[in-house]
Design a protein around this motif. Structure first.
Motif, mmCIF file in Angstrom:
data_model
loop_
_atom_site.group_PDB
_atom_site.id
_atom_site.type_symbol
_atom_site.label_atom_id
_atom_site.label_comp_id
_atom_site.label_asym_id
_atom_site.label_seq_id
_atom_site.Cartn_x
_atom_site.Cartn_y
_atom_site.Cartn_z
ATOM 1 N N LEU A 59 0.821 -1.206 0.000
ATOM 2 C CA LEU A 59 0.000 0.000 0.000
ATOM 3 C C LEU A 59 0.859 1.262 0.000
ATOM 4 C CD1 LEU A 59 -2.920 -1.023 2.381
ATOM 5 C CD2 LEU A 59 -3.037 -0.594 -0.084
ATOM 6 N N ALA A 60 2.018 1.205 0.664
ATOM 7 C CA ALA A 60 2.928 2.350 0.613
ATOM 8 C C ALA A 60 3.421 2.569 -0.816
ATOM 9 C CB ALA A 60 4.104 2.136 1.559
ATOM 10 N N GLN A 61 3.723 1.485 -1.521
ATOM 11 C CA GLN A 61 4.153 1.595 -2.910
ATOM 12 C C GLN A 61 2.992 2.053 -3.799
ATOM 13 O OE1 GLN A 61 7.180 1.506 -3.826
ATOM 14 N NE2 GLN A 61 6.955 1.574 -6.053
ATOM 15 N N PHE A 62 1.781 1.603 -3.490
ATOM 16 C CA PHE A 62 0.603 2.113 -4.206
ATOM 17 C C PHE A 62 0.542 3.634 -4.097
ATOM 18 C CE2 PHE A 62 -2.733 -1.529 -4.519
ATOM 19 C CZ PHE A 62 -1.808 -2.319 -5.166
ATOM 20 N N ASP A 63 0.716 4.150 -2.882
ATOM 21 C CA ASP A 63 0.673 5.599 -2.685
ATOM 22 C C ASP A 63 1.748 6.295 -3.516
ATOM 23 O OD1 ASP A 63 -1.434 5.380 -0.938
ATOM 24 O OD2 ASP A 63 -0.202 5.464 0.877
ATOM 25 N N ALA A 64 2.957 5.700 -3.539
ATOM 26 C CA ALA A 64 4.063 6.309 -4.281
ATOM 27 C C ALA A 64 3.808 6.299 -5.786
ATOM 28 C CB ALA A 64 5.369 5.570 -3.960
ATOM 29 N N CYS A 65 3.068 5.300 -6.272
ATOM 30 C CA CYS A 65 2.839 5.145 -7.712
ATOM 31 C C CYS A 65 1.494 5.706 -8.176
ATOM 32 C CB CYS A 65 2.916 3.661 -8.093
ATOM 33 S SG CYS A 65 4.536 2.916 -7.883
#
Length: 380
Positions: A59-65
């Motif tokens: 989910l952190a990577q989702f936010d970044a992307c």
């Protein structure tokens, strides 16, 4: 068999990952589209399967992307009306009732348990499923930009491997890390027996150094292949709770066994350690002050014929701290190569630099995501 794509001069790969040797450089950038790019462009609902640390990272990577999740589900027995990151945790049947079956499922946890893997494979047969790769320890995510930065090293490592299976594992690891597609993990996986019986071939008189010994599980694993026989065992484990279980197990072994509560490192020092047991235990900015040891210092010239490292992302430091032992005794090496995105190609290069005589092998054992991908090295 349907052809998939050309890899490099003289090579074509199909869905089973079979290929023949070519002549020139591989084009790693042509292997797959990044799962992060695909999910960013996805119009269907994106549903996470699983909770916990892995889901936090995804989910952190989702936010970044700029990727938006639409929901979270868990296996029926874990659904208790609770929430995760603002989503009510649902059963799969509830997700299908809400969104229909035209969804993308993102596997957001790791497992090697056969019954859990079968659930994942069954989902993959029914839905559009991906298992995005995020590093076990904090670090760079494997995407197109990452490949551009490391393509030369990846080619160098690929060229070093001693057999076709290793090269297939390497290519399928790249494909999986880019795409998140389970078929690439399944195409090249083998069980531990293959590695131990055809590559490592442990003998009855091994001097075994176990770095990251946990509770003694990998000592048990080795002794299963030697009928319980060994010359000596030196085991390092930094986590307090795991070390208590390790020493309790070691007390039942007859022979030269030494257990030390310490982490494997490049030198003898004291560092902060998260001390949370299992994969959450690692060198960290905050935590319990813990003794770290270089294996060269621990052994002080004593022989080592078989060395295992699974030290939660500190493999480079552990190799540096064992460099004299590796050069002098050329032990068989069994090294975890999956904690950081670059491990599966940088660790082979590091071992080769220390001892060019090693024959290098890469194997992936059943696990989702690409954990339990190990580097094996033996001298002729």
């Amino acid at each position: 068999m349907k052809k998939f794509f050309p890899l490099y001069s003289g090579v074509c790969a199909d869905y089973n990952g079979k290929y023949g040797k070519g002549e020139k450089n591989m084009d790693f950038l042509s292997l797959e589209r990044s799962v992060w790019q695909v999910l960013r462009e996805e119009k269907r609902p994106i549903i996470l399967y699983g909770m916990g640390d892995g889901a936090d990272k995804i989910l952190a990577q989702f936010d970044a992307c700029g990727i938006r999740a639409s929901g979270v589900f868990a296996s029926d027995e874990f659904v208790r009306g609770h929430s995760f990151h603002g989503f009510r945790v649902q059963k799969l049947s509830e997700v299908v009732q809400q969104f229909g079956e035209d969804i993308v499922i993102v596997i957001a946890f790791a497992s090697q348990r056969p019954e859990v893997l079968e659930k994942m494979y069954a989902l993959d047969a029914r839905f559009d499923v991906v298992a995005p790769d995020v590093p076990v320890v904090p670090g760079a995510v494997f995407d197109m930009e990452f490949i551009r930065m490391h393509e030369t090293e990846m080619q160098q490592a690929f060229d070093l491997f001693a057999d076709e299976q290793s090269r297939q594992v390497f290519l399928d690891t790249v494909r999986f890390k880019l795409s998140g597609r389970l078929r690439y993990l399944r195409a090249s996986e083998t069980d531990k027996d293959e590695a131990f019986c055809t590559i490592l071939r442990p003998a009855h008189e091994e001097h075994f150094a176990d770095l990251g010994a946990y509770t003694g599980d990998t000592i048990r694993e080795l002794l299963r292949y030697t009928d319980g026989a060994f010359a000596s065992i030196t085991a390092l484990e930094p986590d307090r709770r795991s070390f208590r279980k390790l020493t309790a197990y070691a007390e039942g072994l007859s022979g030269n066994v030494r257990c030390e509560q310490a982490g494997a490192w490049s030198s003898d020092t004291v560092l902060c350690f998260s001390d949370q047991a299992g994969r959450q235990s690692r060198v960290a900015k905050q935590g319990r002050e813990t003794q770290m040891r270089a294996l060269d210092s621990v052994l002080d010239g004593a022989p080592c014929t078989y060395m295992k490292m699974d030290v939660e992302g500190a493999e480079r430091e552990a190799i540096a701290g064992a460099s004299q032992t590796i050069r002098q005794y050329r032990p068989k090496l069994n090294i975890a190569a999956y904690h950081k995105s670059e491990d599966f190609f940088q660790l082979p290069l590091l071992v080769h630099t220390l001892c060019p005589d090693y024959r290098l092998y890469l194997r992936h054992h059943p696990y989702v995501p690409a954990w339990d991908t190990n580097l094996y090295a033996v001298c002729p």
